[in-house]
Design a protein around this motif. Sequence first.
Motif, PDB file in Angstrom:
ATOM      1  N   VAL B 223       0.841  -1.198   0.000  1.00  0.00           N
ATOM      2  CA  VAL B 223       0.000   0.000   0.000  1.00  0.00           C
ATOM      3  C   VAL B 223       0.880   1.253   0.000  1.00  0.00           C
ATOM      4  O   VAL B 223       0.627   2.213  -0.733  1.00  0.00           O
ATOM      5  N   ILE B 224       1.938   1.217   0.807  1.00  0.00           N
ATOM      6  CA  ILE B 224       2.816   2.386   0.890  1.00  0.00           C
ATOM      7  C   ILE B 224       3.588   2.577  -0.423  1.00  0.00           C
ATOM      8  O   ILE B 224       3.698   3.696  -0.931  1.00  0.00           O
ATOM      9  N   ALA B 225       4.064   1.463  -0.978  1.00  0.00           N
ATOM     10  CA  ALA B 225       4.802   1.568  -2.254  1.00  0.00           C
ATOM     11  C   ALA B 225       3.929   2.194  -3.339  1.00  0.00           C
ATOM     12  O   ALA B 225       4.361   3.097  -4.065  1.00  0.00           O
ATOM     13  N   ARG B 226       2.660   1.745  -3.434  1.00  0.00           N
ATOM     14  CA  ARG B 226       1.771   2.290  -4.479  1.00  0.00           C
ATOM     15  C   ARG B 226       1.431   3.758  -4.205  1.00  0.00           C
ATOM     16  O   ARG B 226       1.351   4.562  -5.120  1.00  0.00           O
ATOM     17  N   ALA B 227       1.247   4.102  -2.915  1.00  0.00           N
ATOM     18  CA  ALA B 227       0.933   5.490  -2.587  1.00  0.00           C
ATOM     19  C   ALA B 227       2.092   6.397  -2.996  1.00  0.00           C
ATOM     20  O   ALA B 227       1.886   7.490  -3.532  1.00  0.00           O
TER      21      ALA B 227
END
Lengths: 185, 459
Positions: B223-227
């Motif tokens: 989730v953090i990588a995509r954000a």
Amino acid sequence: MGKQMVMSVMSKDRPGIVADITGVIYQLQGDLADLNQSVLCDYFTMILIATFDDSVTPEDVVAGFSHIQPETKLEVVVKEMDTPMEIAKAKRVKETYILTAQGKNRSGLVYRIGLFCCQHGINILDLATTLSGDQYTMILQLDLSRVASVDTIRTSLTGYAEESGLTVVLQHEDIFKATSEITLF
Amino acid sequence: MLRSDHILATVEMIQKENLDVRAVTMGINLLDCRGGDVRETCRRVEEKIGMAAAHFVATCDQVSKKYGIPVVNKRISVTPIAFVGAGFDRHGFVELALALDRAASAVGVDILGGFSAQVEKGMTATDREYIAAIPEALARTEKICASINIASSQKGINMDALALIGQTVKDLAEITKDQGGFGAAKFVVFCNQPGDNPFMAGAIHGLEEADLVLNVGVSGPGVIARALDRLIHAKGRENLGLDDIAEEIKQTTFRVTRCGELIGRQVSKELGIEFGVVDLSLAPTPTVGDSVGEILQILGVDVVGAPGSTAILAMLNDAVKKGGIFASKAVGGLSGAFIPVMEDAVLAEAVGSGALCLEKLEAMTCVCSVGLDMVPIPGSVDADTISAIIADEMALGMINNKTTAARLIPVPGKEAGEMVSFGGLFGASPIMPVRNVGKSSRFIAWGGRIPAPLHSFKN
């Protein structure tokens, strides 16, 4: 408790509409209970509920609105409520779900999702749509209290998504409250 | 109604970025299960777990369905078993492990942790029997995880225990050599082990805890990588600074944590047991796109292990905590980014290409959770060298007042560069070379204790 009336007003948007409308109710000594307004593409719409004396008729209210003399005319519908209710004690839906559907814009998208809800006994409490480029987004707040199983709805939605080519997501409202509000639960 | 942009941001997170709750772990106190003999104790242990967790898995599944967010792992942690089995010999501890395994299977959880002991200052005769039982206990059970706390900032490092542990790790790998030494992947050595960590293999139900408690491990490196990808794409790399990146990580972690807490509290409410903590760890899985290493690459190192990796990890770890702590009522456990080599595809790749060496990995563990985790090393590395690697990792935790751990897997019959795979969440990786093998034996031979450090004059 007097006479409860529901009023719907539509007009080209301009400054002063809210003052004009509520002024009419005030002049007739009405007690405004609840209202909801929205502006879409420069058009204003409002739905209101107010309580008046038994002597006031819907025609009196319409007449009051017709005395407003602005540059844009207000389209007004006034109806006496069939079953008066105490707004403060009105039943709210206990828990709601949020359905989002996104996809390429084409005609009939809202109709189809509306039909889906209708066929599954789902009541739509709120609906907002936006068009950005060729992407159409629908966000619906749903009351699933008449639905036997949310699981079945999810399964049907998967089929609906495949068939319609839309990306459809159904989530409990708590998720959105948790991620977007800082009130602790 | 809620704002549309908030709704869409959350939908994006849940649907496209595979948000899940990584672990819901029920902690169960077993101290009251002690019977007159091993058999009676085992019976009571099985009975208590069976009662306490009878509806646990079904409730997790039901809440997960209601909210449309998967709960990936349903787990149990128990009181460190060396306390429950005080006075038992090694055979007794193996019997206890088998009983725990049966109980875990009966209630349908994925893993049960707490086949553990706390020996940071000294070992009892029971602790020695427990340590001797570890290889057989883990080889004969399917769902049991073991851990031992061997050091703390208050008590120092128990080097006598550490000397035994190097050999235990070797024996564990050897007894499970048919599975590539998988046994060692179920055993972790700690400094400052928390009693409320929901993540395995190190979950225990600490002595300080109530009878039953529910802890939740949220995750979401994906989730953090995509954000971050989205932020960089929307604003343009040249218009962003690292403070903007840290802010995005905070905001995203906030939302991820809130979802985890919502699910956890709902499960605990349905089961009628106390909610413990949310563990804010970023735990990668071998799935592509669910990697902590990938976040480091997005933030500017071409390979994990390149200079700058430690600094980026420090920022990531801190931003995750800042976002999560505000989001949750109670935070605990490990709460930091994990860098388990085999469980993180990008880290494993960096090991394969030679970019990430053991020494750099150790440096990185100074600024994040949880230590040298899931590191496959050549099977030929001797027990003293393994003890010494663990000692270094323990020293980092002891001096820096943080939890550190070591889960080293000396893969039998394999050398550096060869692949080892355990499948599923345990992942795969090339074996990491170990330099200076066999050169620490005189150090390990001392035994005794490394005294507790000063807690002032910190420079």
